[in-house]
Motif scaffolding. Sequence first.
Motif, PDB file in Angstrom:
ATOM      1  N   PHE A  12       2.341  13.654   9.341  1.00 51.33           N
ATOM      2  CA  PHE A  12       1.725  13.210   8.091  1.00 51.33           C
ATOM      3  C   PHE A  12       2.698  13.199   6.911  1.00 51.33           C
ATOM      4  CE2 PHE A  12      -1.053  14.126   4.317  1.00 51.33           C
ATOM      5  CZ  PHE A  12      -1.613  12.860   4.247  1.00 51.33           C
ATOM      6  N   LEU A  13       3.135  14.369   6.467  1.00 50.97           N
ATOM      7  CA  LEU A  13       3.937  14.450   5.248  1.00 50.97           C
ATOM      8  C   LEU A  13       5.248  13.673   5.346  1.00 50.97           C
ATOM      9  CD1 LEU A  13       3.390  18.219   4.327  1.00 50.97           C
ATOM     10  CD2 LEU A  13       2.287  16.209   3.314  1.00 50.97           C
ATOM     11  N   GLY A  14       5.911  13.721   6.512  1.00 47.85           N
ATOM     12  CA  GLY A  14       7.177  13.026   6.674  1.00 47.85           C
ATOM     13  C   GLY A  14       7.051  11.515   6.545  1.00 47.85           C
ATOM     14  N   PHE A  15       5.875  10.977   6.886  1.00 51.20           N
ATOM     15  CA  PHE A  15       5.685   9.526   6.829  1.00 51.20           C
ATOM     16  C   PHE A  15       5.531   9.013   5.396  1.00 51.20           C
ATOM     17  CE2 PHE A  15       4.687   9.886  11.341  1.00 51.20           C
ATOM     18  CZ  PHE A  15       5.247   8.719  11.836  1.00 51.20           C
ATOM     19  N   ILE A  16       5.204   9.895   4.472  1.00 48.68           N
ATOM     20  CA  ILE A  16       4.997   9.440   3.091  1.00 48.68           C
ATOM     21  C   ILE A  16       6.297   8.891   2.500  1.00 48.68           C
ATOM     22  CG2 ILE A  16       4.302  10.146   0.774  1.00 48.68           C
ATOM     23  CD1 ILE A  16       2.401  12.179   2.110  1.00 48.68           C
ATOM     24  N   PRO A  17       7.395   9.666   2.470  1.00 50.11           N
ATOM     25  CA  PRO A  17       8.652   9.076   1.978  1.00 50.11           C
ATOM     26  C   PRO A  17       9.244   8.069   2.956  1.00 50.11           C
ATOM     27  CG  PRO A  17       9.050  11.302   2.773  1.00 50.11           C
ATOM     28  CD  PRO A  17       7.557  11.109   2.786  1.00 50.11           C
ATOM     29  N   TRP A  18       8.993   8.245   4.246  1.00 51.16           N
ATOM     30  CA  TRP A  18       9.570   7.352   5.259  1.00 51.16           C
ATOM     31  C   TRP A  18       9.072   5.925   5.091  1.00 51.16           C
ATOM     32  CZ3 TRP A  18      13.436   6.554   8.258  1.00 51.16           C
ATOM     33  CH2 TRP A  18      13.347   5.710   9.373  1.00 51.16           C
ATOM     34  N   TYR A  19       7.749   5.735   5.041  1.00 53.66           N
ATOM     35  CA  TYR A  19       7.208   4.390   4.888  1.00 53.66           C
ATOM     36  C   TYR A  19       7.565   3.793   3.526  1.00 53.66           C
ATOM     37  CZ  TYR A  19       4.439   4.218   9.192  1.00 53.66           C
ATOM     38  OH  TYR A  19       4.036   4.155  10.499  1.00 53.66           O
ATOM     39  N   ALA A  20       7.555   4.648   2.493  1.00 54.69           N
ATOM     40  CA  ALA A  20       7.945   4.151   1.170  1.00 54.69           C
ATOM     41  C   ALA A  20       9.400   3.695   1.180  1.00 54.69           C
ATOM     42  CB  ALA A  20       7.737   5.243   0.124  1.00 54.69           C
ATOM     43  N   GLY A  21      10.257   4.440   1.877  1.00 56.42           N
ATOM     44  CA  GLY A  21      11.667   4.079   1.967  1.00 56.42           C
ATOM     45  C   GLY A  21      11.895   2.795   2.735  1.00 56.42           C
ATOM     46  N   LEU A  22      11.158   2.605   3.827  1.00 54.80           N
ATOM     47  CA  LEU A  22      11.290   1.371   4.616  1.00 54.80           C
ATOM     48  C   LEU A  22      10.852   0.165   3.796  1.00 54.80           C
ATOM     49  CD1 LEU A  22       9.944   2.382   8.162  1.00 54.80           C
ATOM     50  CD2 LEU A  22      12.312   2.276   7.376  1.00 54.80           C
ATOM     51  N   ALA A  23       9.770   0.322   3.047  1.00 55.64           N
ATOM     52  CA  ALA A  23       9.281  -0.794   2.239  1.00 55.64           C
ATOM     53  C   ALA A  23      10.240  -1.117   1.099  1.00 55.64           C
ATOM     54  CB  ALA A  23       7.897  -0.455   1.676  1.00 55.64           C
ATOM     55  N   MET A  24      10.817  -0.093   0.492  1.00 58.66           N
ATOM     56  CA  MET A  24      11.676  -0.279  -0.680  1.00 58.66           C
ATOM     57  C   MET A  24      13.084  -0.725  -0.307  1.00 58.66           C
ATOM     58  SD  MET A  24      12.154   2.561  -3.709  1.00 58.66           S
ATOM     59  CE  MET A  24      10.386   2.867  -3.712  1.00 58.66           C
ATOM     60  N   GLY A  25      13.637  -0.148   0.755  1.00 60.67           N
ATOM     61  CA  GLY A  25      15.019  -0.429   1.112  1.00 60.67           C
ATOM     62  C   GLY A  25      15.193  -1.469   2.204  1.00 60.67           C
ATOM     63  N   THR A  74       0.847  -1.192   0.000  1.00 56.63           N
ATOM     64  CA  THR A  74       0.000   0.000   0.000  1.00 56.63           C
ATOM     65  C   THR A  74       0.882   1.240   0.000  1.00 56.63           C
ATOM     66  OG1 THR A  74      -1.651  -1.202   1.313  1.00 56.63           O
ATOM     67  CG2 THR A  74      -1.872   1.190   1.220  1.00 56.63           C
ATOM     68  N   PRO A  75       0.569   2.259  -0.816  1.00 58.60           N
ATOM     69  CA  PRO A  75       1.388   3.474  -0.818  1.00 58.60           C
ATOM     70  C   PRO A  75       1.537   4.062   0.585  1.00 58.60           C
ATOM     71  CG  PRO A  75      -0.173   3.521  -2.632  1.00 58.60           C
ATOM     72  CD  PRO A  75      -0.529   2.314  -1.804  1.00 58.60           C
ATOM     73  N   GLY A  76       2.736   4.598   0.870  1.00 56.47           N
ATOM     74  CA  GLY A  76       3.033   5.093   2.200  1.00 56.47           C
ATOM     75  C   GLY A  76       2.060   6.139   2.703  1.00 56.47           C
ATOM     76  N   TRP A  77       1.576   7.023   1.808  1.00 55.96           N
ATOM     77  CA  TRP A  77       0.658   8.076   2.249  1.00 55.96           C
ATOM     78  C   TRP A  77      -0.665   7.492   2.703  1.00 55.96           C
ATOM     79  CZ3 TRP A  77      -4.140   9.194   0.221  1.00 55.96           C
ATOM     80  CH2 TRP A  77      -4.467   8.634  -1.017  1.00 55.96           C
ATOM     81  N   ARG A  78      -1.084   6.387   2.077  1.00 52.60           N
ATOM     82  CA  ARG A  78      -2.335   5.753   2.511  1.00 52.60           C
ATOM     83  C   ARG A  78      -2.150   5.006   3.824  1.00 52.60           C
ATOM     84  NH1 ARG A  78      -5.309   2.831  -2.517  1.00 52.60           N
ATOM     85  NH2 ARG A  78      -6.557   2.074  -0.760  1.00 52.60           N
ATOM     86  N   VAL A  79      -0.965   4.460   4.050  1.00 54.38           N
ATOM     87  CA  VAL A  79      -0.704   3.757   5.309  1.00 54.38           C
ATOM     88  C   VAL A  79      -0.866   4.705   6.497  1.00 54.38           C
ATOM     89  CG1 VAL A  79       1.050   2.598   6.708  1.00 54.38           C
ATOM     90  CG2 VAL A  79       0.795   2.003   4.289  1.00 54.38           C
ATOM     91  N   ILE A  80      -0.176   5.853   6.458  1.00 57.20           N
ATOM     92  CA  ILE A  80      -0.272   6.790   7.577  1.00 57.20           C
ATOM     93  C   ILE A  80      -1.659   7.421   7.628  1.00 57.20           C
ATOM     94  CG2 ILE A  80       0.692   8.713   6.258  1.00 57.20           C
ATOM     95  CD1 ILE A  80       1.083   7.922  10.055  1.00 57.20           C
ATOM     96  N   SER A  81      -2.283   7.629   6.464  1.00 58.34           N
ATOM     97  CA  SER A  81      -3.633   8.207   6.444  1.00 58.34           C
ATOM     98  C   SER A  81      -4.630   7.290   7.140  1.00 58.34           C
ATOM     99  CB  SER A  81      -4.086   8.464   5.006  1.00 58.34           C
ATOM    100  OG  SER A  81      -3.303   9.464   4.393  1.00 58.34           O
TER     101      SER A  81
END
Length: 317
Positions: free
Chosen positions: A247-260, A198-205
């Motif tokens: 909110f905004l900081g979690f969008i790249p953060w969660y995407a980065g954790l999932a990808m890396g 799931t996209p990171g922005w939707r996870v935190i949302s």
Amino acid sequence: MKADDSAIDILPIADTPAADAPRRLAWRGSLLAGAGVLSFSGSFPATVFAMRGFDPYLVAIGRAALAALAAVICLKAAGAPLLPPRAHLRSYAMIALGVVLGFPLFSGLALDGGASTAHSAVVIGLLPAATAAFAVLRAGERPRPLFWVACAAGALSITVFTLTRGTGRFAGADVLLVLALLSAAVGYTEGGRLARETPGWRVISYALVLAAPLTVPVTAVLAVTTPMEPSPESLAGFAYVGLVSMFLGFIPWYAGLAMGGIARAGQIQLAQPLITLVWAWLLLHEEIGVATITAALAVLVCVAVTQASRGRRGVGT
């Protein structure tokens, strides 16, 4: 034909495009995680500013209510459902308890209880190690031994540095900081797992919306029952922790954790306390000396080692 076959046989696997793809993906995840860390690095100074005009509990809970409003707007604009799939409700509840409620509340109370921004940075210094441990328990990741050595060295460097800047011993506020540390580690791990699909922005949302039935009414009650002295700096601090940190900081953060990989990309956060101290120097006029520079170099070395060491087994390592 034989010569061509031999040439193919001796070509190192690591040099083939197919073998390079996971490595490129991991580095891209680390860069995204770095963007999240940069966003989070201003959280402690912004919290200090916010608490100059608002009650600590209002800052901790109200930031989640403000972020929930932004999350609802984004979900509606994207035509996405407002609630997460039932199958993942448990994980989203853990995220909500960890990063929506637990970390803001415990860290805010620690700051209000007398812990300085520099001393509180020990939470962030130890957080990557805790996140890596939870990644092993919950996400099935298996980093190499070298990873754990570098991880421990980075955490030790930050701990020694932060304690030498403080009283040299653990105080009562450190209990709150440890609770904040554990809360964030759980929330980061669960969010990183879900962000694989799931996209990171939707996870935190989804986590914010799930917590909204608690955070919104509590915020309303606190707003009318606690003293408020809003000022430009306190409003700016509250807006930052509500919209950026929550909110905004979690969008790249969660995407980065999932990808890396949760454990690997999470080690980028070793640099966060030092960035936080730079903000504290610029915004709160705290001093930065030779010890800070020394710690910065030590942490950068540890980050480089953790990024270079990749596990042979497990998911996302």
